[in-house]
Design an enzyme around this catalytic site. Structure first.
Site, short mmCIF file in Angstrom:
data_model
loop_
_atom_site.label_atom_id
_atom_site.label_comp_id
_atom_site.label_asym_id
_atom_site.label_seq_id
_atom_site.Cartn_x
_atom_site.Cartn_y
_atom_site.Cartn_z
N TYR A 1 11.51 44.65 40.85
CA TYR A 1 10.86 43.74 41.79
C TYR A 1 10.94 44.34 43.18
O TYR A 1 12.00 44.82 43.60
CB TYR A 1 11.55 42.38 41.73
CG TYR A 1 10.96 41.34 42.65
CD1 TYR A 1 9.61 41.01 42.59
CD2 TYR A 1 11.75 40.68 43.59
CE1 TYR A 1 9.08 40.05 43.43
CE2 TYR A 1 11.23 39.71 44.42
CZ TYR A 1 9.88 39.41 44.34
OH TYR A 1 9.36 38.47 45.18
N HIS B 1 16.10 32.78 51.49
CA HIS B 1 16.16 33.96 50.64
C HIS B 1 15.09 34.94 51.08
O HIS B 1 14.27 34.66 51.96
CB HIS B 1 15.99 33.61 49.16
CG HIS B 1 14.77 32.79 48.86
ND1 HIS B 1 14.65 31.46 49.19
CD2 HIS B 1 13.60 33.11 48.24
CE1 HIS B 1 13.47 30.99 48.80
NE2 HIS B 1 12.81 31.98 48.22
N HIS C 1 12.25 33.48 53.84
CA HIS C 1 11.66 32.16 53.92
C HIS C 1 12.58 31.09 53.33
O HIS C 1 13.50 31.37 52.56
CB HIS C 1 10.30 32.12 53.22
CG HIS C 1 10.32 32.44 51.76
ND1 HIS C 1 10.57 33.70 51.27
CD2 HIS C 1 10.11 31.67 50.67
CE1 HIS C 1 10.52 33.70 49.96
NE2 HIS C 1 10.25 32.47 49.56
N GLU D 1 12.60 27.88 43.19
CA GLU D 1 12.07 29.07 42.52
C GLU D 1 13.06 29.63 41.51
O GLU D 1 14.13 30.12 41.86
CB GLU D 1 11.74 30.15 43.56
CG GLU D 1 10.76 29.68 44.63
CD GLU D 1 10.59 30.70 45.75
OE1 GLU D 1 11.23 31.78 45.67
OE2 GLU D 1 9.84 30.42 46.70
N HIS E 1 16.50 30.27 43.61
CA HIS E 1 16.53 29.92 45.02
C HIS E 1 15.98 28.50 45.15
O HIS E 1 14.78 28.28 45.04
CB HIS E 1 15.70 30.91 45.84
CG HIS E 1 16.16 32.32 45.68
ND1 HIS E 1 15.36 33.33 45.19
CD2 HIS E 1 17.36 32.89 45.93
CE1 HIS E 1 16.03 34.47 45.16
NE2 HIS E 1 17.26 34.22 45.60
N HIS F 1 0.78 39.18 55.03
CA HIS F 1 1.19 38.99 53.65
C HIS F 1 0.80 37.59 53.23
O HIS F 1 1.30 36.61 53.78
CB HIS F 1 2.71 39.17 53.55
CG HIS F 1 3.25 39.22 52.16
ND1 HIS F 1 3.13 38.19 51.27
CD2 HIS F 1 3.94 40.19 51.52
CE1 HIS F 1 3.71 38.51 50.13
NE2 HIS F 1 4.23 39.71 50.26
#
Length: 438
Positions: A346, A367, A331, A337, A361, A288
């Protein structure tokens, strides 16, 4: 509405509403056509390098000194400015909010601005503020300019007609607009009501990110950014101008409209962008990529590769990576963010994050997907799959985002957001397979 293509950030372009209004071969002739005044609007220091030097020449009915009289203080108590002050008791944490409801009382774009977070310091021209706007009435004879920073406007419900001194821009959900620092404008509604998000950028101007190894194509392409054609109104009726300057608001009364630019040329201008023209890139085998591959615009800081602001979107796209956890992984991040959802769902959140909602976050706070989203992504058959009817975004900054008192105390804040990770199970049992039978 007529627009000009923005061939590239830093390049000049020109437009005139009356033929011959734009001087050729010179910027400030002794007697401009139509009895206009020549005026320069600068968005950078005069001595900035050529690649970052920003200015436009405006040819207008009256110079801007005629658009400002004696100022009086004005109050917009829900529009806050960094540095933030901790005037509430909300503790540190990961936060999420439901959509802000549109009020019943008459509310325009300015009075409907609600600041959720502030970051950095407006006096040092660093950082940002993240706002939500709600509106049910247009600004008719009221006008505004922001000396503190440029405004990135992201509609979520209802279209906006941004009537600026350099032309008219219409945007609907799925499009964005950027209004430069110091630009005079008013906001008219294209629908009965409107709601959306605004990023107020105190720092360096938003621009396209470097593509690096991606090369010349994909992400946001310069030709898809559009500036308005020149437009003016010659209105001799009482008007009002509100200015935001160093976090304070000031108003002056005028006897005419300040939107009187008949022609202009330069590279400091408002623009719009259709998010559906963003060309995403991603992994086509495994793993990813970092979310930075979804950066539409960035406002650089003094440290290379560390942005004052990144504007990132998560649009419809194909997922094809094999043997990969496809949603965003868990992460902790040096960036803070602020996320909003324009439409759809989402992919990292199964429920609770709805269109018009917000999550925050902050830097180094963990999160990632909720428990239900993790279970689904961990067990699903990994065939090629297209995410459709979805559009989320992030205002991401290197600075911590301080939650305002309004955001801390508003009833739409979800007290139970932290519970979305409560059902994540321990699967470690000392064997290489782990315990995935739970």
């Amino acid at each position: 509405m007529a627009y000009s293509y923005m061939p590239g950030f830093g390049n000049d372009f020109e437009t005139e509403m009356l033929p011959g209004a734009l001087p050729q071969g010179r910027n400030s002739p002794q007697r401009p056509a139509y009895g206009l005044y020549a005026e320069q609007l600068s968005g950078s220091p005069f001595t900035a390098p050529r690649g970052t030097n920003e200015r436009s020449w405006l040819y207008r009915i009256r110079p801007s000194v005629k658009h400002t009289g004696r100022f009086l203080p004005a109050s917009y108590p829900l529009w806050k400015t960094a540095p933030g002050v901790s005037d509430h008791e909300l503790a540190l944490g990961q936060y999420r909010w439901d959509p802000v409801p549109v009020p019943d009382v008459p509310t325009d774009f300015l009075s409907g601005m609600h600041t959720m977070t502030t970051a950095g310091d407006v006096l040092g021209q660093a950082g940002m503020a993240a706002h939500v706007y709600v509106a049910n009435t247009s600004m008719v004879d009221d006008h505004f300019f922001n000396a503190d920073g440029e405004l990135l406007v992201v509609p979520q419900v209802g279209g906006l007609r941004l009537v600026t001194e350099m032309g008219v821009i219409e945007i609907t959900p799925g499009e964005i607009a950027v209004l430069p620092r110091g630009l005079v404008f008013k906001v008219e509604l294209m629908d009965r009501q409107a709601r959306g998000y605004v990023c107020e950028n105190y720092g360096a101007k938003l621009t396209l990110p470097d593509r690096g190894p991606i090369g010349a194509n994909c992400l946001a392409n310069p030709r898809d950014f559009k500036t308005p054609h020149a437009w003016f109104e010659e209105k001799e009726t009482p008007c009002r101008l509100t200015v935001k300057w160093c976090g304070q608001f000031h108003q002056t009364e005028l006897g005419h409209s300040p939107l009187d630019v008949v022609a202009w040329h330069g590279n400091y201008a408002p623009y719009k962008y259709d998010l559906s023209t963003f060309s995403p890139v991603g992994a086509i085998l495994f793993d990813h990529p970092d979310p930075s591959i979804f950066t539409v615009l960035t406002a650089p800081s003094g440290e290379e590769g560390t942005a004052n602001i990144d504007f990132v979107i998560f649009p419809p796209r194909w997922l094809v990576a094999e043997d990969t956890f496809r949603p965003p992984w868990y992460h902790r991040n040096i960036m803070s963010e602020f996320m909003g959802l324009i439409r759809g769902q989402y992919d990292a959140k199964a429920e609770g994050f709805v269109p018009g909602g917000i999550s925050l976050h902050n830097l180094m706070l963990a999160h990632g997907p909720d428990a239900q989203g993790f279970e689904k992504a961990s067990r699903v058959e990994l065939a090629p799959h297209k995410l459709e009817d979805t559009l989320a975004f992030m205002f991401e900054t290197r600075y911590p985002q301080m939650v305002t008192r309004y955001a801390a105390e508003v009833e739409t804040r979800q007290d139970n957001y932290i519970d979305c990770w409560r059902d994540l199970k321990k699967r470690f049992n000392g064997t290489i397979e782990g315990d995935w039978t739970q």
